[in-house]
Scaffold this motif. Structure first.
Motif, short mmCIF file in Angstrom:
data_model
loop_
_atom_site.label_atom_id
_atom_site.label_comp_id
_atom_site.label_asym_id
_atom_site.label_seq_id
_atom_site.Cartn_x
_atom_site.Cartn_y
_atom_site.Cartn_z
N THR A 92 0.84 -1.19 0.00
CA THR A 92 0.00 0.00 0.00
C THR A 92 0.87 1.25 0.00
N ASP A 93 0.71 2.07 -1.01
CA ASP A 93 1.45 3.33 -1.11
C ASP A 93 0.60 4.47 -0.59
N GLY A 94 1.23 5.38 0.15
CA GLY A 94 0.52 6.53 0.68
C GLY A 94 0.35 7.62 -0.35
N ARG A 95 -0.16 8.74 0.08
CA ARG A 95 -0.34 9.88 -0.81
C ARG A 95 1.01 10.38 -1.32
N THR A 96 1.07 10.77 -2.58
CA THR A 96 2.30 11.32 -3.16
C THR A 96 2.70 12.60 -2.42
N LEU A 97 3.94 12.64 -1.98
CA LEU A 97 4.47 13.77 -1.20
C LEU A 97 3.68 14.01 0.09
N GLY A 98 2.91 13.03 0.48
CA GLY A 98 2.19 13.12 1.73
C GLY A 98 0.83 13.79 1.66
N PHE A 99 0.50 14.40 0.51
CA PHE A 99 -0.79 15.12 0.44
C PHE A 99 -1.48 15.05 -0.92
N ILE A 100 -0.85 14.50 -1.93
CA ILE A 100 -1.44 14.44 -3.27
C ILE A 100 -2.07 13.08 -3.51
N GLY A 101 -3.33 13.08 -3.96
CA GLY A 101 -4.00 11.83 -4.26
C GLY A 101 -4.44 11.06 -3.02
N GLU A 102 -4.70 9.78 -3.23
CA GLU A 102 -5.17 8.91 -2.16
C GLU A 102 -4.25 7.69 -2.02
N PRO A 103 -4.25 7.04 -0.86
CA PRO A 103 -3.48 5.79 -0.71
C PRO A 103 -3.95 4.79 -1.76
N ARG A 104 -3.07 3.94 -2.24
CA ARG A 104 -3.40 3.05 -3.35
C ARG A 104 -2.58 1.77 -3.29
N VAL A 105 -3.06 0.77 -4.00
CA VAL A 105 -2.38 -0.53 -4.08
C VAL A 105 -2.28 -0.89 -5.56
N ASN A 106 -1.06 -1.13 -6.04
CA ASN A 106 -0.87 -1.53 -7.44
C ASN A 106 -1.23 -3.01 -7.56
N VAL A 107 -2.23 -3.33 -8.37
CA VAL A 107 -2.76 -4.68 -8.45
C VAL A 107 -1.74 -5.67 -9.02
N LEU A 108 -1.05 -5.29 -10.08
CA LEU A 108 -0.09 -6.20 -10.69
C LEU A 108 1.06 -6.51 -9.74
N GLU A 109 1.59 -5.50 -9.08
CA GLU A 109 2.68 -5.73 -8.14
C GLU A 109 2.22 -6.59 -6.97
N LEU A 110 1.00 -6.35 -6.50
CA LEU A 110 0.46 -7.14 -5.40
C LEU A 110 0.27 -8.59 -5.81
N ASN A 111 -0.22 -8.82 -7.01
CA ASN A 111 -0.45 -10.20 -7.47
C ASN A 111 0.85 -10.95 -7.71
N ILE A 112 1.88 -10.26 -8.14
CA ILE A 112 3.18 -10.91 -8.30
C ILE A 112 3.71 -11.32 -6.93
N ALA A 113 3.56 -10.44 -5.94
CA ALA A 113 4.01 -10.77 -4.58
C ALA A 113 3.19 -11.92 -4.03
N LEU A 114 1.90 -11.96 -4.34
CA LEU A 114 1.03 -13.08 -3.91
C LEU A 114 1.51 -14.39 -4.53
N LYS A 115 1.79 -14.36 -5.80
CA LYS A 115 2.28 -15.57 -6.48
C LYS A 115 3.56 -16.08 -5.84
N ASP A 116 4.46 -15.16 -5.50
CA ASP A 116 5.73 -15.55 -4.86
C ASP A 116 5.48 -16.13 -3.47
N LEU A 117 4.54 -15.53 -2.74
CA LEU A 117 4.21 -16.02 -1.40
C LEU A 117 3.63 -17.42 -1.45
N VAL A 118 2.74 -17.67 -2.40
CA VAL A 118 2.14 -18.99 -2.56
C VAL A 118 3.21 -20.03 -2.91
N ALA A 119 4.16 -19.64 -3.75
CA ALA A 119 5.22 -20.57 -4.16
C ALA A 119 6.10 -20.97 -2.97
N LYS A 120 6.25 -20.05 -2.02
CA LYS A 120 7.10 -20.33 -0.86
C LYS A 120 6.37 -21.07 0.25
N SER A 121 5.05 -21.06 0.19
CA SER A 121 4.24 -21.65 1.27
C SER A 121 4.13 -23.18 1.11
#
Length: 210
Positions: A181-210
């Motif tokens: 989860t990334d916070g607001r850009t420079l602390g005040f621009i935009g909203e917190p967000r989660v990059n779906v592709l990066e999250l799914n790659i990390a999920l795939k790696d976690l599943v492979a290690k489990s």
């Protein structure tokens, strides 16, 4: 007469040399210099903000992807996208919004159907999603239709389903979302967000290690 021809020839020669020099400077040297600086100082951005998995480029951090199975986190809807009617071999997507007002009957139907699907897909044997929990980005597309990010609320709503389908604990998947989860850009621009592709790659790696 001979002097006039000679002067014309000299002018043409000077013009040709100027053309060759400018072509070399602006058409070869300058582009190579700019490319070199971009590769040296902004390598990732210059190459399209590529994301790699297992040593292969699987997408860009700037462009959302569709078509994930329910084992993975889902992106925002992309109702504004279409297919390129010229290059049909690759079905290139077109960027765009729905261009429908908030009271448009078709848009309201889409949102209601999307909301029902989000509730159904993310409810598990021991966790039931309430309609009031569904955030706006789970049922509406972005202005471009290519938003690569989802809100932390939408990511968290999917945690139980992702954990169940991958044989992981809820705590493991929650930690994964928190770490991506990334916070607001420079602390005040935009909203917190989660990059779906990066999250799914990390999920795939976690599943492979489990």
């Amino acid at each position: 007469m001979n002097n006039s021809i000679a002067n014309t020839a000299r002018l043409l020669g000077a013009g040709l040399r100027a053309l060759l020099v400018l072509t070399l400077l602006t058409g070869v040297i300058y582009p190579l210099a700019v490319t070199g600086v971009a590769q040296a100082l902004f390598h990732n951005k210059a190459n399209g903000s590529e994301i790699k998995s297992d040593g292969k480029v699987v997408g860009s951090s700037l462009i959302g992807q569709q078509g994930y199975s329910l084992k993975y986190f889902q992106p925002r809807p992309a109702n504004g996208l279409g297919e390129n009617s010229v290059n049909t071999q690759y079905k290139l997507i077109l960027s765009g919004a729905t261009n429908r007002s908030a009271d448009n009957a078709e848009l309201i139907k889409w949102v209601k159907e999307a909301k029902a699907k989000v509730v159904k897909d993310n409810s598990t044997a021991d966790y039931k999603v309430r309609p009031s929990q569904v955030p706006a980005d789970a049922v509406t597309s972005s202005g471009s239709g290519l938003d690569p990010d989802i809100s932390p609320a939408y990511a968290e709503l999917q945690v139980h389903r992702v954990a169940e389908k991958n044989g992981l604990s809820v705590a493991q998947v929650e930690k994964l979302v928190e770490d991506h989860t990334d916070g607001r850009t420079l602390g005040f621009i935009g909203e917190p967000r989660v990059n779906v592709l990066e999250l799914n790659i990390a999920l795939k790696d976690l599943v492979a290690k489990s």
